[in-house]
Design an enzyme around this catalytic site. Structure first.
Site, PDB file in Angstrom:
ATOM      1  N   ARG A 173      -4.511   4.657  -0.165  1.00 44.95           N
ATOM      2  CA  ARG A 173      -4.644   5.361  -1.442  1.00 44.95           C
ATOM      3  C   ARG A 173      -3.549   4.856  -2.386  1.00 44.95           C
ATOM      4  O   ARG A 173      -2.367   5.130  -2.200  1.00 44.95           O
ATOM      5  CB  ARG A 173      -4.503   6.867  -1.249  1.00 44.95           C
ATOM      6  CG  ARG A 173      -5.603   7.503  -0.408  1.00 44.95           C
ATOM      7  CD  ARG A 173      -6.942   7.477  -1.138  1.00 44.95           C
ATOM      8  NE  ARG A 173      -7.977   8.161  -0.378  1.00 44.95           N
ATOM      9  CZ  ARG A 173      -8.769   7.608   0.530  1.00 44.95           C
ATOM     10  NH1 ARG A 173      -8.630   6.299   0.787  1.00 44.95           N
ATOM     11  NH2 ARG A 173      -9.684   8.302   1.152  1.00 44.95           N
ATOM     12  N   SER A 205     -11.361  -0.695   5.640  1.00 45.58           N
ATOM     13  CA  SER A 205     -12.301  -1.304   4.709  1.00 45.58           C
ATOM     14  C   SER A 205     -11.957  -2.781   4.558  1.00 45.58           C
ATOM     15  O   SER A 205     -10.877  -3.226   4.963  1.00 45.58           O
ATOM     16  CB  SER A 205     -12.240  -0.600   3.352  1.00 45.58           C
ATOM     17  OG  SER A 205     -12.608   0.756   3.469  1.00 45.58           O
ATOM     18  N   LYS A 224     -15.291  -1.465   7.776  1.00 45.08           N
ATOM     19  CA  LYS A 224     -16.327  -0.763   7.024  1.00 45.08           C
ATOM     20  C   LYS A 224     -16.704  -1.598   5.799  1.00 45.08           C
ATOM     21  O   LYS A 224     -15.840  -1.988   5.022  1.00 45.08           O
ATOM     22  CB  LYS A 224     -15.819   0.614   6.591  1.00 45.08           C
ATOM     23  CG  LYS A 224     -15.485   1.540   7.742  1.00 45.08           C
ATOM     24  CD  LYS A 224     -14.929   2.874   7.257  1.00 45.08           C
ATOM     25  CE  LYS A 224     -13.512   2.732   6.740  1.00 45.08           C
ATOM     26  NZ  LYS A 224     -12.893   4.061   6.456  1.00 45.08           N
ATOM     27  N   ARG A 225     -18.003  -1.833   5.638  1.00 44.07           N
ATOM     28  CA  ARG A 225     -18.472  -2.669   4.526  1.00 44.07           C
ATOM     29  C   ARG A 225     -19.293  -1.890   3.501  1.00 44.07           C
ATOM     30  O   ARG A 225     -20.018  -2.472   2.695  1.00 44.07           O
ATOM     31  CB  ARG A 225     -19.317  -3.819   5.061  1.00 44.07           C
ATOM     32  CG  ARG A 225     -18.633  -4.721   6.095  1.00 44.07           C
ATOM     33  CD  ARG A 225     -19.440  -5.999   6.259  1.00 44.07           C
ATOM     34  NE  ARG A 225     -19.041  -6.808   7.385  1.00 44.07           N
ATOM     35  CZ  ARG A 225     -17.965  -7.594   7.409  1.00 44.07           C
ATOM     36  NH1 ARG A 225     -17.160  -7.626   6.384  1.00 44.07           N
ATOM     37  NH2 ARG A 225     -17.701  -8.324   8.485  1.00 44.07           N
ATOM     38  N   GLY A 247     -22.935  -2.089   5.559  1.00 44.06           N
ATOM     39  CA  GLY A 247     -22.848  -1.718   6.970  1.00 44.06           C
ATOM     40  C   GLY A 247     -21.429  -1.780   7.494  1.00 44.06           C
ATOM     41  O   GLY A 247     -20.473  -1.370   6.818  1.00 44.06           O
ATOM     42  N   GLY A 295     -16.783   6.917   4.241  1.00 47.13           N
ATOM     43  CA  GLY A 295     -15.960   6.225   5.229  1.00 47.13           C
ATOM     44  C   GLY A 295     -15.516   7.147   6.348  1.00 47.13           C
ATOM     45  O   GLY A 295     -15.487   6.761   7.522  1.00 47.13           O
ATOM     46  N   ASP A 296     -15.172   8.391   5.998  1.00 46.37           N
ATOM     47  CA  ASP A 296     -14.788   9.363   7.018  1.00 46.37           C
ATOM     48  C   ASP A 296     -15.971   9.713   7.911  1.00 46.37           C
ATOM     49  O   ASP A 296     -15.812   9.913   9.120  1.00 46.37           O
ATOM     50  CB  ASP A 296     -14.248  10.631   6.361  1.00 46.37           C
ATOM     51  CG  ASP A 296     -13.035  10.370   5.489  1.00 46.37           C
ATOM     52  OD1 ASP A 296     -12.258   9.455   5.818  1.00 46.37           O
ATOM     53  OD2 ASP A 296     -12.875  11.075   4.477  1.00 46.37           O
TER      54      ASP A 296
END
Length: 327
Positions: free
Chosen positions: A168, A194, A237-238, A242, A268-269
């Protein structure tokens, strides 16, 4: 050690006041619970596992609301109330159909006083998986110390440690994050990031940001470096493309589940919750990725950070055709 719960996570949960349009235009606000760790906790609990969330809340209605919401989801809640500080608040506006903006009011909050003494008792009780995020580490020296302590202790006791980078920019710089996460990732079994976060964990600080002009080869190199340092699974994570996982056995890609996107906040979570649920169920990496992207699809196709996350019996719902009504 006999595990009392399947998963433990800790961090700051806030009250989220959500607007369906620009905040500057006024209008109604909906009250929700927000927090990466509690989002994952709810997602894992809905999939049939025992989960404990730990944190610090203010002695105010906001804290009471958070407790009521988390407990209603079946979570075990281990919390301390700080009578001198307030519970954190954030505003979230749907600025356009494709862009949401968050505004945080968490400086000096009760949640930012989290310390290792808040975590020791729940670790004493036993746990199978400890899930950590970079958000908690970014809240200040005491929360960072708590994360470092929990990661080191859990790893030494044979607990599987999961780390989601969850960078963040409003909490710290990339250099600050890189320095702090270096002491945590060495205890992690599963790393989740990510595409543009993976370089924050790379031992070579010159590694390019994959999501910002980097390449697939650079991503693979950074993942290999983490595996060499003891991480068992590096999960990337994309988003709409996917996700993928790197392990000693190789590299595996998983396409996203096609759905109509309503709200991407918390996706994402949700993925992380699905992935860790499959870890707890003993599924292989392919099964973990599949459940992760499925949970993410539920999240983006419903409104709210966690409200639309699936229960175990609902995992097959998205196999139905678009517009289906079950009768």
């Amino acid at each position: 050690m006999s595990a009392a719960v399947d998963l433990l996570t800790f961090g700051e949960s806030m009250v989220s006041l959500r607007s369906p349009g620009p905040l500057s235009a006024g209008g109604s606000l909906g009250m929700h619970v927000a927090g990466a760790e509690s989002n994952v906790a709810v997602g894992v609990a809905r999939l049939g596992h025992t989960v404990t969330w730990a944190g610090v809340l203010g002695a105010d209605p906001h804290g009471e609301f958070i407790l009521r919401q988390l407990r209603s989801e079946g979570l075990g809640v281990w919390h301390r109330v700080d009578p001198t500080r307030g519970t954190g608040v954030m505003f979230l506006e749907q600025r356009t159909a494709d862009v949401s903006r968050a505004f945080y009011y968490r400086a000096g909050s009760a949640g930012s006083t989290l310390r290792r003494e808040d975590i020791e008792p729940v670790l004493d009780a036993g746990v199978r998986v400890l899930h950590l995020t970079g958000i908690t580490a970014a809240l200040g020296p005491q929360p960072l110390d708590a994360v470092e302590y929990a990661a080191e202790r859990a790893a030494s006791e044979g607990v599987l440690v999961s780390l989601d980078v969850n960078y963040r920019s409003k909490l710290w710089t990339r250099d600050e994050a890189r320095a702090a996460l270096a002491s945590i990732v060495r205890h992690a079994d599963v790393v989740i990031a990510s595409e543009d976060e993976l370089d924050l964990l790379a031992s070579d600080h010159s590694s390019p940001r994959v999501g910002n002009g980097g390449s697939d080869a650079a991503e693979a190199t950074m993942a290999a470096g983490l595996l060499d340092r003891g991480v068992r699974e590096v999960v990337v994570k994309r988003g709409a493309a996917g996700a993928c996982a790197y392990t000693a056995a190789g590299h595996l890609e998983q396409r996203a589940v096609p759905v109509t996107s309503i709200d991407t906040v918390g996706a994402g979570d949700a993925f992380t919750a699905g992935y860790l649920s499959a870890v707890l169920d003993g599924k292989d990496v392919a099964g973990r990725l599949q459940r992760g992207v499925l949970a993410g699809a539920f999240a983006v196709s419903t409104a709210g950070d966690w409200e639309g996350l699936p229960h175990r019996g609902e995992l097959g719902l998205l196999a139905h055709s678009s517009g289906t009504t079950q009768r």
